[in-house]
Scaffold this motif. Structure first.
Motif, PDB file in Angstrom:
ATOM      1  N   SER A 729       0.830  -1.201   0.000  1.00 14.71           N
ATOM      2  CA  SER A 729       0.000   0.000   0.000  1.00 14.71           C
ATOM      3  C   SER A 729       0.867   1.255   0.000  1.00 14.71           C
ATOM      4  O   SER A 729       2.096   1.194   0.156  1.00 14.71           O
ATOM      5  CB  SER A 729      -0.928  -0.001   1.222  1.00 14.71           C
ATOM      6  N   GLU A 730       0.226   2.419  -0.123  1.00 15.73           N
ATOM      7  CA  GLU A 730       0.963   3.675  -0.254  1.00 15.73           C
ATOM      8  C   GLU A 730       1.679   4.061   1.031  1.00 15.73           C
ATOM      9  O   GLU A 730       2.722   4.714   0.991  1.00 15.73           O
ATOM     10  CB  GLU A 730      -0.012   4.789  -0.664  1.00 15.73           C
ATOM     11  N   ASP A 731       1.128   3.681   2.194  1.00 16.42           N
ATOM     12  CA  ASP A 731       1.734   4.063   3.467  1.00 16.42           C
ATOM     13  C   ASP A 731       2.772   3.064   3.948  1.00 16.42           C
ATOM     14  O   ASP A 731       3.232   3.128   5.089  1.00 16.42           O
ATOM     15  CB  ASP A 731       0.657   4.228   4.541  1.00 16.42           C
ATOM     16  N   SER A 732       3.170   2.123   3.101  1.00 18.89           N
ATOM     17  CA  SER A 732       4.132   1.101   3.488  1.00 18.89           C
ATOM     18  C   SER A 732       5.544   1.518   3.098  1.00 18.89           C
ATOM     19  O   SER A 732       5.763   2.078   2.023  1.00 18.89           O
ATOM     20  CB  SER A 732       3.786  -0.234   2.808  1.00 18.89           C
ATOM     21  N   SER A 733       6.484   1.236   3.986  1.00 19.33           N
ATOM     22  CA  SER A 733       7.897   1.484   3.687  1.00 19.33           C
ATOM     23  C   SER A 733       8.619   0.209   3.275  1.00 19.33           C
ATOM     24  O   SER A 733       9.853   0.184   3.213  1.00 19.33           O
ATOM     25  CB  SER A 733       8.595   2.090   4.917  1.00 19.33           C
ATOM     26  N   SER A 734       7.872  -0.840   2.976  1.00 20.02           N
ATOM     27  CA  SER A 734       8.464  -2.111   2.579  1.00 20.02           C
ATOM     28  C   SER A 734       9.107  -2.005   1.203  1.00 20.02           C
ATOM     29  O   SER A 734       8.592  -1.313   0.319  1.00 20.02           O
ATOM     30  CB  SER A 734       7.395  -3.208   2.565  1.00 20.02           C
ATOM     31  N   SER A 735      10.221  -2.702   1.054  1.00 21.77           N
ATOM     32  CA  SER A 735      10.909  -2.773  -0.241  1.00 21.77           C
ATOM     33  C   SER A 735      10.904  -4.207  -0.768  1.00 21.77           C
ATOM     34  O   SER A 735      11.830  -4.623  -1.462  1.00 21.77           O
ATOM     35  CB  SER A 735      12.350  -2.271  -0.097  1.00 21.77           C
ATOM     36  N   LEU A 736       9.851  -4.937  -0.443  1.00 23.48           N
ATOM     37  CA  LEU A 736       9.727  -6.330  -0.867  1.00 23.48           C
ATOM     38  C   LEU A 736       9.676  -6.413  -2.391  1.00 23.48           C
ATOM     39  O   LEU A 736       8.878  -5.730  -3.036  1.00 23.48           O
ATOM     40  CB  LEU A 736       8.459  -6.942  -0.268  1.00 23.48           C
ATOM     41  N   CYS A 737      10.528  -7.253  -2.980  1.00 24.67           N
ATOM     42  CA  CYS A 737      10.567  -7.382  -4.435  1.00 24.67           C
ATOM     43  C   CYS A 737      10.412  -8.823  -4.901  1.00 24.67           C
ATOM     44  O   CYS A 737      10.335  -9.064  -6.107  1.00 24.67           O
ATOM     45  CB  CYS A 737      11.859  -6.788  -4.997  1.00 24.67           C
TER      46      CYS A 737
END
Length: 814
Positions: A729-737
């Motif tokens: 989502s937009e508020d996530s700081s995840s960099s999961l690829c």
């Protein structure tokens, strides 16, 4: 203006050649058409006829074809045979042309096999030519059956040999004799520079001639070549002589076979060398029983050694009683230590003209096993009496467990014969006590104590760096030979022992690895060990390996079943030697990758933590089927990882019940040093899914270092997948690829909604999404639409899995 003129000249030349051969080609093409019952077929295009004519006369026109313009050459390439297609590769690349599609089509049409989905083919030309070489060598392909394979101007083996990087020898050593034949000398010379991996599969018993050919082949490819890896696969009943031959040659030892031709590459030194026995005879001893007797005695010798250690610990009495006093007295009289020299002098066979070291007894044995005359020279009276060669044991007919006895005429001082009858004759414990003396030799470092003399008589050459043994049961001789070679095999960088039935020989393996680690220039950095059983619990075995090899970088160890003592019925089994296991702290090591596959049963967390504490450089950890007594023990392991393994980047758990360890899983997902986490078939969402999923998503949204998450086999379902979508989502700081949600009972409608949410949030491409073995076949149209939408966001990898058939297969095996 020069370039257009040259182009026009080459085009005119091509047209002239075409015109000169069109009539002949047309007549050949038209003949079958007239005789066809269904009427004449459409004639081939004029350009195709010209191309075929040029291809048929490449022996004369080759240089002119190479100079043709790119557009014309591109149309001729598919019409060439494999030899000219291979030769023109460099010219085609200079003109901006690729032959990969042509080689792929040749593979599909001629090899008729599909490469593995896990294999990434970078060069179809090399793959085709390597397979073509193997088929021609084994005689499984007829080159005259296809015009693309047949050309009298080229040798199929020689032309394709420079592309061979991996060669497989199967069954009765097919191909070894052909490669060492004089007509194929250039083929073997080319292989020596191109071949890197040599594999043996499903070997059977072979004759002496085939082994002699294999000896020459290994000498050329390993000692004078570039082969760096030898792998053996699926050899249920290894032939001791052949197996030891492969091992010793791989380790760099070389002795010309009896009556074999001298090596022209070894120089004058090897030409003047007297013929000697093969490595199998040298290591096994003269006429020594190779499998049956040795395997029967191994358990008795090991059990006697342990019993002797227990007695020494209890009584502190170093003296061992020997009932056959005449044997001991004869050894002492000759100045021989019975703890060190319990091997037959007959094994130290010497070729005629070989000088004897001053310390060796001045005795020789007869070179002929069938001679009954007293031609062998005896030792002086002051030396120990020489035992007779041991007669080869034969398997007794009748019911299982029948023993074969030595004849009553065996002399009491024939200690070598007696030691190997210990397992076959158990009468009143007398042989068991003498076996204790023989077991003293097992603890020694002298490899000759069990008929394994050192290989000083052999020449030392280049050796391989990678040795792999897959499903090759190791007899006592084979295991002792391997350990003897390993102790000084400094060039070895990677060792794989997979399901070899080591049993108690694991202790000798650890001793040899410890000796190897102490050698200057030891390069062993990767060890892969797996077996059905182990006399040591897996964590104790891991500790022992790490202590023996502190410079090891990669360790993969797996034991399928719980630890059990070898031959538990034998009384006095006192366990492993004290120097193998201990309570002392493990010194700091260089492990970077640790993979462990556990048997069933709870594992002691403190032992695992001790290994992790000593592995400060660990970057990758994989635990398979690990079970702990409580979630607290699992938490202790995770806390140790956080405190001592700061360089850890990849963590994997497979087939572990983590349903009661949800707080520990959240602890992992909050770790800001891990880049990839795998929970494979760990039953993550079995309990409290409605509460656990939001907590898991919140932890992942706050983790900016995690790049990959693999969750196969956790019954995520549609609801879990949609909850997981909030990570992007937009508020996530995840960099999961990278996300793996295979085998999670996901249906097409849930996948489509997941794709729509990713589109709505406008996230860019996040990498790879794996969808193997989900229920997408229930609605193929919806599934295709979902995958189409997802491919705009990420790279999707899926399959056409039949969920109904898979369920039927599962039920049928219940």
């Amino acid at each position: 203006m020069a370039a257009p003129e040259a182009w026009r000249a080459r085009s005119c030349w091509f047209c002239e050649v075409a015109a000169a051969t069109t009539m002949e080609a047309t007549s050949r093409e038209a003949a079958p058409a007239k005789s066809s019952a269904s009427g004449p077929s459409a004639p081939p295009a004029l350009f195709e006829l010209c191309g075929r004519a040029v291809s048929a006369h490449m022996g004369v026109l080759e240089s002119g074809v190479w100079a043709l313009p790119g557009p014309i050459l591109q149309s001729i390439l598919p019409l060439l045979n494999i030899y000219y297609l291979e030769r023109i590769e460099e010219t085609a690349l200079k003109k901006g042309l690729s032959t990969q599609a042509i080689w792929r089509r040749l593979w599909d049409e001629l090899m008729k096999t599909r490469p593995s989905s896990l294999e990434s083919v970078t060069c179809w030309r090399a793959k085709f030519m390597e397979a073509f070489f193997s088929h021609v060598l084994r005689g499984t392909i007829d080159v005259s059956s296809d015009r693309r394979l047949c050309d009298q101007r080229f040798s199929p083996l020689l032309h394709s040999s420079r592309h061979v990087r991996q060669l497989t020898i199967c069954n009765m050593l097919q191909g070894a004799t052909e490669l060492v034949a004089e007509p194929n000398r250039r083929v073997l010379e080319t292989l020596a520079s191109s071949l890197h991996t040599l594999k043996f599969r499903h070997l059977l018993f072979s004759d002496v001639a085939a082994q002699q050919s294999l000896r020459q082949l290994l000498h050329q490819l390993i000692h004078h070549g570039a082969v760096s890896q030898v792998s053996l696969y699926s050899w249920p009943v290894p032939e001791s002589a052949l197996f030891i031959l492969i091992l010793t040659m791989s380790a760099g030892f070389w002795q010309p076979g009896p009556g074999g031709p001298p090596c022209r590459l070894c120089g004058e030194a090897s030409r003047g060398r007297a013929p000697s026995r093969d490595e199998g005879s040298l290591l096994l001893g003269s006429r020594r029983p190779r499998r049956d007797a040795a395997e029967r005695c191994a358990a008795a010798l090991m059990a006697s050694r342990r019993k002797n250690e227990a007695k020494q610990t209890a009584r502190a009495a170093p003296a061992t009683r020997v009932t056959r006093r005449s044997t001991q007295e004869s050894l002492i009289a000759g100045g021989t230590d019975p703890k060190r020299d319990l091997h037959p002098p007959a094994t130290s066979y010497e070729a005629p003209g070989t000088k004897r070291p001053p310390s060796a007894p001045a005795t020789t044995s007869s070179a002929s096993a069938s001679s009954s005359t007293s031609s062998s020279k005896r030792a002086p009276a002051s030396s120990a009496p020489q035992p007779k060669p041991l007669k080869r044991f034969k398997r007794a007919a009748g019911k299982k467990g029948a023993r074969t006895r030595q004849g009553s005429g065996a002399e009491s001082e024939d200690l070598y014969d007696f030691v190997f009858i210990v397992a076959g004759e158990k009468e009143d414990g007398e042989e068991m006590e003498i076996g204790e003396v023989a077991c003293g030799a097992l603890d020694g470092s002298d490899p000759s104590c069990l008929g394994l003399p050192a290989l000083e008589a052999s020449q030392r050459f280049r050796s391989i760096s990678t040795l792999e043994l897959f499903t090759v049961p190791l007899s006592t001789e084979a295991a002792l030979t391997l350990c003897h070679l390993l102790s000084s095999w400094v060039s070895l960088e990677s060792l794989t022992l997979s399901y070899n039935g080591l049993g108690s020989n694991i202790f000798r393996l650890l001793d040899s690895l410890r000796a190897l680690s102490g050698q200057a220039g030891c390069r062993l950095r990767a060890l892969h060990l797996s077996d059905l059983f182990s006399p040591l619990p897996i964590l104790e075995l891991t500790r022992a390996i790490v202590r023996a090899l502190p410079l090891l970088r990669v360790l993969s160890i797996r034991v399928d079943h719980p630890s059990q003592r070898d031959n538990p019925a034998v009384p006095g089994n006192a366990g492993p030697p004290s120097h193998i296991i201990g309570d002392e702290e493990i010194p700091e090591n260089c492990l970077e990758q640790l993979e462990m596959g556990f048997p069933r049963g709870a594992q002691p967390a403190p032992l695992l933590c001790s290994v992790l504490k000593a592995s400060g450089s660990l970057q990758q950890l994989s635990l398979d089927s690990a079970t702990f007594a409580s979630p607290q023990d699992f938490g202790l392991v995770l806390q140790t990882l956080k405190e001592y393994n700061l360089a850890l980047k990849r963590l994997s758990f497979h087939d572990m019940n983590l349903a009661d360890c949800q707080s520990e899983v959240l602890f992992l997902l909050q770790n800001l040093t891990l880049q990839e986490i795998t929970f494979s078939f760990c039953r993550l969402f079995e309990k409290r899914p409605a509460q656990f999923l939001p907590e898991m998503v919140a932890a992942m949204k706050g983790n900016s270092t995690l790049k990959g998450l693999r969750l196969p086999g956790n019954r995520l379902g549609n609801a879990g997948l949609l909850a997981l979508a909030d990570v992007f989502s937009e508020d996530s700081s995840s960099s999961l690829c990278q996300l793996d949600i295979s085998s999670n009972c996901i249906k097409p409608d849930g996948l489509l909604e997941f794709a729509k949410r990713l589109e709505r949030w406008g996230r860019g491409a996040f990498g790879h999404l794996r969808l193997f073995q989900n229920w997408l076949d229930q609605d193929a149209v919806t599934a295709r639409e979902a995958i189409r939408r997802l491919r705009a966001t990420c790279h999707v990898v899926s399959d056409s899995w039949d969920s109904s058939q898979a369920f039927a297969d599962y039920v049928s095996t219940m």
